[in-house]
Design an enzyme around this catalytic site. Structure first.
Site, short mmCIF file in Angstrom:
data_model
loop_
_atom_site.label_atom_id
_atom_site.label_comp_id
_atom_site.label_asym_id
_atom_site.label_seq_id
_atom_site.Cartn_x
_atom_site.Cartn_y
_atom_site.Cartn_z
CD GLU A 82 3.89 -18.59 36.32
OE1 GLU A 82 4.62 -19.41 35.73
OE2 GLU A 82 3.35 -17.63 35.77
CD GLU A 116 2.29 -11.63 36.32
OE1 GLU A 116 2.06 -12.19 35.23
OE2 GLU A 116 3.19 -12.00 37.11
C1 XIL Z 1 5.99 -12.57 30.45
C2 XIL Z 1 6.57 -11.36 29.74
O1 XIL Z 1 5.62 -10.32 29.71
C3 XIL Z 1 6.99 -11.75 28.35
O2 XIL Z 1 7.64 -10.67 27.68
C4 XIL Z 1 7.91 -12.96 28.39
O3 XIL Z 1 8.21 -13.38 27.08
C5 XIL Z 1 7.27 -14.11 29.15
O4 XIL Z 1 6.91 -13.66 30.44
N1 XIL Z 1 3.42 -14.61 34.33
C6 XIL Z 1 4.47 -13.90 34.85
C7 XIL Z 1 5.20 -12.92 34.01
O5 XIL Z 1 4.74 -13.99 36.07
O6 XIL Z 1 6.55 -12.81 34.37
C8 XIL Z 1 5.07 -13.28 32.54
O7 XIL Z 1 5.70 -12.26 31.79
C9 XIL Z 1 3.63 -13.45 32.17
C10 XIL Z 1 3.02 -14.60 32.95
#
Ligand code: XIL
Length: 434
Positions: free
Chosen positions: A237, A348
């Site tokens: 990101e 994701e």
């Molecule tokens: C999220 C987790 O799933 C949560 O438990 C945590 O509170 C916040 O992060 N993008 C990403 C992930 O790259 O690492 C994130 O994961 C979701 C958004």
């Protein structure tokens, strides 16, 4: 617990009855399921594993629909208990195309039922939180035993998850090394200070800390669990057009950008390449990659790092909605990323559905099915080298989106029954493509 078991038993009974009925209706009572074949919710025997087009002996899966397929009656019998029924394996189904991954937390993974389901369904895993800098950085040990340029790490958060992968022959995506979020502020301060008046460490110190952090994570993981991690999200990101950084980079909340400057991403990849095992793939990962300005900035960035020889892939997070982005925009990004020649991981995936009506669950199943149909076509036509699809969570209840308890983004419900979304990924005929 008793209530849960009772509820599950009732649902199971209902599901078994519906399934038996459907088996009778569609295949004729008394038909035997042959070994190596799996039961679809329609009760039909379906062949698993599509094989890539253009290869020899490659029958298209019997259940793979074509866009011209006549519209099917909407069905509601998709809720099959993964605990008691044998359901098809997603990773087996897609193994000629890409690995199928799951992001999971340690607590969920060590639950017997969930662990078993994960082993059956996935051949790639991502730690939901357990490998992020805030989980690995040990401030106390860093203050007492570290140096100004070298922190001390701990791995108790992810050890059991990596061991699980070793025991069950699952590969891990290492998520994530350099990220503005879930990295403690003290890591960026002189003397690792966590006081209000702390001042930023210099660029030189931060570059050294970054290199040491990446080295320590990779050394530990690669010597303790050799061969398990196959890809690293080196930087997560870093692009946020309009945030004020150079070339569309995130600036306002990125302490990496603020301490090192815009070349922090290139440096991270340089260090990652230096310490990664030769077979490990290095990824840049981001969300909303289908937004035009973001896509352009990401492409500029990764092409630069590609020229330096330090990147192997682009991760598209893909936290999407039911109608946004359009599949056209989404596909356009995959096509553009594909042109770089880099691997593509969907890292994701989840669909932020805020209704649990049967109708919406079916629509969600359709969206999952269309996505996988798109992924398949892009691979078949050689447009994009998509090598992994990871869903961000196992059950709706455990989804990170579920802060209000009203989100249904994933493939299994809270009692581990399959949702239409699951059958959509398996290209089941009962899920309409449109
Ligand atoms: C999220 C987790 O799933 C949560 O438990 C945590 O509170 C916040 O992060 N993008 C990403 C992930 O790259 O690492 C994130 O994961 C979701 C958004």
């Amino acid at each position: 617990m008793l209530l849960w078991t009772k509820k599950l038993a009732i649902r199971l009974l209902a599901t078994v009855m519906i399934c038996n009925f459907m088996v009778c209706t569609f295949t004729g009572c008394g038909d035997q399921k042959e070994s190596g074949e799996e039961k679809s919710p329609t009760g039909e025997v379906q062949k698993v594993q599509p094989t890539k087009e253009g290869e020899e002996d490659t029958p298209t899966p019997t259940s793979t629909p074509t866009p011209t397929e006549p519209e099917k009656e909407v069905r509601t019998d998709f809720y099959i208990s993964s605990i008691d029924e044998k359901i098809p394996s997603m990773y087996e189904y897609w193994k000629e195309y890409f690995s199928i991954g799951i992001a999971i937390t340690k607590g969920e993974l060590l639950n017997d039922f969930k662990g078993e389901l994960i082993v059956q369904q996935f051949n790639s895993m991502t730690c939901g939180n357990e490998m992020k800098p805030d989980a690995l950085l040990d401030r106390e040990a860093t203050k007492s035993k570290g140096t100004e340029t070298c922190p001390v790490l701990k791995f108790d958060s992810c050890d059991e998850m990596l061991s699980f992968c070793v025991d069950h022959n699952i590969k891990m995506r290492g998520h994530t090394l350099v990220w503005h979020s879930q990295t403690p502020d003290w890591f960026f301060m002189e003397g690792y200070s966590n006081k209000q008046d702390a001042v930023f460490a210099s660029r030189e110190v931060m570059l050294a800390r970054m290199e040491n952090y990446i080295r320590l994570v990779m050394e530990y993981v690669n010597t303790t669990y050799p061969g398990v991690v196959y890809a690293w999200d080196v930087v997560n990101e870093a692009i946020a057009p309009g945030d004020g950084g150079e070339n569309g980079m995130r600036m306002s909340d990125s302490l990496w950008y603020q301490t090192i400057g815009p070349d922090f991403v290139e440096k991270a990849f340089e260090y990652a390449r230096k310490y990664a095992a030769p077979e490990q793939k290095l990824f840049y990962n981001d969300f909303n990659t289908y937004e035009a300005a973001k896509r352009i900035a990401i492409l500029e960035l990764v092409n630069k790092i590609k020229d330096q020889g330090n990147i192997d892939g682009i991760g598209m997070q893909s936290h999407i909605g039911m109608s946004s982005p359009t599949l056209l925009d989404y596909e356009e990004t995959i096509r553009k990323f594909g042109e770089t020649g880099l691997e593509i991981h969907i890292t994701e995936l989840d669909i932020n559905l805020d209704s649990n009506s049967e109708e919406d669950f079916m629509k969600e199943g359709t969206r999952y099915k269309r996505l996988f149909f798109t992924f398949k076509n892009l691979v078949d036509t050689g447009v994009a080298n998509i090598t992994n699809i990871t869903v961000w969570g196992l059950t709706d209840e455990g989804s990170w989106l579920n802060k209000d308890g009203k989100r249904y983004p994933l493939l299994f419900n809270q009692v581990l029954e399959t949702k239409p979304a699951f059958w959509g990924i398996l290209m089941d005929e009962g899920i309409p493509l449109y």
